[in-house]
Design a protein around this motif. Structure first.
Motif, PDB file in Angstrom:
ATOM      1  N   ALA A   1     -18.883  41.533  20.011  1.00 47.70           N
ATOM      2  CA  ALA A   1     -20.320  41.379  19.795  1.00 47.70           C
ATOM      3  C   ALA A   1     -21.055  42.438  20.596  1.00 47.70           C
ATOM      4  O   ALA A   1     -20.574  42.891  21.646  1.00 47.70           O
ATOM      5  CB  ALA A   1     -20.768  39.986  20.213  1.00 47.70           C
TER       6      ALA A   1
ATOM      7  N   TYR B   1     -29.031  41.356  19.032  1.00 41.73           N
ATOM      8  CA  TYR B   1     -27.672  40.867  19.250  1.00 41.73           C
ATOM      9  C   TYR B   1     -26.967  40.832  17.902  1.00 41.73           C
ATOM     10  O   TYR B   1     -27.514  40.291  16.924  1.00 41.73           O
ATOM     11  CB  TYR B   1     -27.687  39.474  19.872  1.00 41.73           C
ATOM     12  CG  TYR B   1     -26.319  38.811  19.904  1.00 41.73           C
ATOM     13  CD1 TYR B   1     -25.410  39.116  20.910  1.00 41.73           C
ATOM     14  CD2 TYR B   1     -25.953  37.902  18.921  1.00 41.73           C
ATOM     15  CE1 TYR B   1     -24.155  38.522  20.941  1.00 41.73           C
ATOM     16  CE2 TYR B   1     -24.703  37.308  18.938  1.00 41.73           C
ATOM     17  CZ  TYR B   1     -23.800  37.617  19.950  1.00 41.73           C
ATOM     18  OH  TYR B   1     -22.568  37.032  19.971  1.00 41.73           O
TER      19      TYR B   1
ATOM     20  N   HIS C   1     -23.246  39.872  16.020  1.00 37.24           N
ATOM     21  CA  HIS C   1     -21.921  39.260  16.111  1.00 37.24           C
ATOM     22  C   HIS C   1     -21.002  39.934  15.092  1.00 37.24           C
ATOM     23  O   HIS C   1     -21.455  40.325  14.005  1.00 37.24           O
ATOM     24  CB  HIS C   1     -22.023  37.757  15.817  1.00 37.24           C
ATOM     25  CG  HIS C   1     -20.784  37.003  16.151  1.00 37.24           C
ATOM     26  ND1 HIS C   1     -19.762  36.801  15.235  1.00 37.24           N
ATOM     27  CD2 HIS C   1     -20.385  36.402  17.302  1.00 37.24           C
ATOM     28  CE1 HIS C   1     -18.800  36.117  15.806  1.00 37.24           C
ATOM     29  NE2 HIS C   1     -19.144  35.854  17.056  1.00 37.24           N
TER      30      HIS C   1
END
Length: 263
Positions: free
Chosen positions: A34, A66, A68
């Motif tokens: 990530a 962010y 993932h």
């Protein structure tokens, strides 16, 4: 719940310096990891969908993202704005998240956006400027297309505008030697009875030069065209200290330059 307090520009400036000081995880080629990234910009004006949001003044901007490895992502971004364009506003604060992926060279995304203007209300109607959108995007090599659909009852201070749509198409062309040509065309249609007077089109032609260390310098010429003349002498109808109404054309041709840093 919407806040009735202003988010002052000094707070955003503090966020910019805080981002610069954060120990941010570096981008990696390991697709199983990530990633967290942050960005900050100083721009001569904030232009959104062809319109001047800062009434001809510079803007401070900062964001964080962010991602993932599964394709899900979350992010936030903020910019100073002018209370002459957005009544009682000093900051635009965006929250977004969703899923993106690829099928060969074809990229796709499904994202949800919420645009918040703390303390901002169009007093003539009592409608807040906050609104939410669902965004569907496609990309192929240098080309991209994205459609944003308003899912909240109101859109940017315009009441009963659920279903408003904005189509954004463009290209980011690699010119070599760290230069990119940025092309954009947009088409906005405001839903709701009597709201078509706010429809518009916009375009942008710009270039970006990337530098080592995550720095970049960009310049662009933007322009918007309203379906009617409602933007030609735009005003909130609030007298200034001299008792006069401030007017401007937020859709006028504008040269914008910006310096940005990605962490």
């Amino acid at each position: 719940m919407p806040s009735n307090r202003h988010f002052p520009a000094t707070s955003l400036l503090g966020c910019v310096f805080l981002l610069a000081a954060l120990p941010v995880q570096a981008q990696t080629t390991d697709s199983t990891a990530a990633t967290f990234s942050a960005n900050a910009s100083l721009t001569s004006q904030y232009i959104s969908r062809g319109f001047r949001q800062t009434w001809g003044k510079p803007a401070l901007q900062a964001g964080a993202d962010y991602a993932h490895p599964s394709g899900w992502s979350l992010g936030t971004w903020a910019s100073t704005v002018s209370d002459r364009y957005i009544e009682d506003a000093t900051v635009e604060w965006d929250l977004y998240g969703g899923y993106s992926g690829t099928l060969g060279e074809l990229g796709y995304s499904v994202l949800a956006y919420y645009y918040k203007y703390p303390g901002a209300v169009y007093r003539a109607t009592g409608v807040k400027y906050d609104y939410g959108e669902l965004s569907l995007g496609l990309s192929y090599k240098m080309l991209y297309a994205k459609y944003n659909h308003t899912v909240t009852p109101d859109f940017f201070g315009i009441t009963h505008a659920r279903g408003t749509g904005y189509l954004d198409v463009g290209a980011n062309v690699d010119l070599g030697n760290a230069w990119t040509l940025n092309l954009h065309a947009g088409n906005g249609r405001v839903a709701g009875s009597g709201n078509a007077i706010w429809n518009w089109r916009d375009a942008k032609v710009g270039v970006t030069r990337a530098f080592d260390g995550g720095w970049s310098l960009s310049g662009a010429v933007t322009r918007a065209w309203g379906a009617t003349d409602v933007y030609d002498h735009y005003t909130l109808g609030i007298p200034n200290a001299a008792g006069q109404f401030d007017t401007s054309n937020p859709a006028a041709t504008t040269l914008v330059v910006a310096i940005s840093k990605t962490f």
